[in-house]
Design a protein around this motif. Structure first.
Motif, PDB file in Angstrom:
ATOM      1  N   GLY A   1       0.787  -1.222   0.000  1.00  0.00           N
ATOM      2  CA  GLY A   1       0.000   0.000   0.000  1.00  0.00           C
ATOM      3  C   GLY A   1       0.820   1.273   0.000  1.00  0.00           C
ATOM      4  O   GLY A   1       0.282   2.336   0.219  1.00  0.00           O
ATOM      5  N   ASP A   2       2.111   1.213  -0.229  1.00  0.00           N
ATOM      6  CA  ASP A   2       2.962   2.398  -0.196  1.00  0.00           C
ATOM      7  C   ASP A   2       3.815   2.460  -1.461  1.00  0.00           C
ATOM      8  O   ASP A   2       5.002   2.155  -1.447  1.00  0.00           O
ATOM      9  CB  ASP A   2       3.845   2.376   1.051  1.00  0.00           C
ATOM     10  N   GLU A   3       3.201   2.852  -2.568  1.00  0.00           N
ATOM     11  CA  GLU A   3       3.897   2.895  -3.855  1.00  0.00           C
ATOM     12  C   GLU A   3       5.073   3.851  -3.852  1.00  0.00           C
ATOM     13  O   GLU A   3       6.117   3.560  -4.440  1.00  0.00           O
ATOM     14  CB  GLU A   3       2.928   3.276  -4.976  1.00  0.00           C
TER      15      GLU A   3
ATOM     16  N   VAL B   1      11.247  -5.947  -7.634  1.00  0.00           N
ATOM     17  CA  VAL B   1      11.023  -5.214  -6.378  1.00  0.00           C
ATOM     18  C   VAL B   1       9.985  -4.116  -6.619  1.00  0.00           C
ATOM     19  O   VAL B   1       9.099  -3.897  -5.794  1.00  0.00           O
ATOM     20  CB  VAL B   1      12.342  -4.631  -5.824  1.00  0.00           C
ATOM     21  N   ALA B   2      10.078  -3.458  -7.757  1.00  0.00           N
ATOM     22  CA  ALA B   2       9.145  -2.374  -8.077  1.00  0.00           C
ATOM     23  C   ALA B   2       7.702  -2.860  -8.139  1.00  0.00           C
ATOM     24  O   ALA B   2       6.779  -2.109  -7.787  1.00  0.00           O
ATOM     25  CB  ALA B   2       9.538  -1.712  -9.393  1.00  0.00           C
ATOM     26  N   ILE B   3       7.499  -4.106  -8.562  1.00  0.00           N
ATOM     27  CA  ILE B   3       6.127  -4.638  -8.611  1.00  0.00           C
ATOM     28  C   ILE B   3       5.797  -5.437  -7.347  1.00  0.00           C
ATOM     29  O   ILE B   3       4.846  -6.198  -7.310  1.00  0.00           O
ATOM     30  CB  ILE B   3       5.864  -5.460  -9.881  1.00  0.00           C
TER      31      ILE B   3
ATOM     32  N   THR C   1      16.297  -6.782 -13.810  1.00  0.00           N
ATOM     33  CA  THR C   1      15.084  -7.575 -13.617  1.00  0.00           C
ATOM     34  C   THR C   1      14.744  -7.689 -12.139  1.00  0.00           C
ATOM     35  O   THR C   1      13.571  -7.582 -11.750  1.00  0.00           O
ATOM     36  CB  THR C   1      15.243  -8.968 -14.251  1.00  0.00           C
ATOM     37  N   PHE C   2      15.763  -7.873 -11.305  1.00  0.00           N
ATOM     38  CA  PHE C   2      15.534  -7.921  -9.860  1.00  0.00           C
ATOM     39  C   PHE C   2      14.903  -6.609  -9.387  1.00  0.00           C
ATOM     40  O   PHE C   2      13.914  -6.619  -8.642  1.00  0.00           O
ATOM     41  CB  PHE C   2      16.851  -8.182  -9.125  1.00  0.00           C
TER      42      PHE C   2
END
Length: 72
Positions: A25-27, A62-64, A57-58
């Motif tokens: 919940g914390d983009e 993490v971003a998603i 890619t790692f």
């Protein structure tokens, strides 16, 4: 990947040592963490962040939030 095995090992150790987070919940915080990871990795090995290769890619994972609960 990395330019050599030592650089890879240092990147792995640095990522593991990085403070873990739960970005549920914390983009905004998730984006900050990804940028910190990219800075950390490229600071160790400027050749490591290649499109569609391991570290980029790692960071994308993490971003998603694939690793948002990596302490669990």
């Amino acid at each position: 990947m990395n330019r050599d095995l030592d650089s890879f090992n240092r990147c792995v150790a640095a990522v593991i040592a990085q403070v873990s987070f739960n970005a549920e919940g914390d983009e905004e915080r998730c984006e900050e963490v990804v940028e910190e990871l990219r800075d950390l990795i490229s600071g160790i090995d400027e050749t490591a962040l290649v499109h569609n290769e391991f570290w980029e890619t790692f960071c994308d994972d993490v971003a998603i939030r694939d690793y948002a609960d990596w302490d669990a």
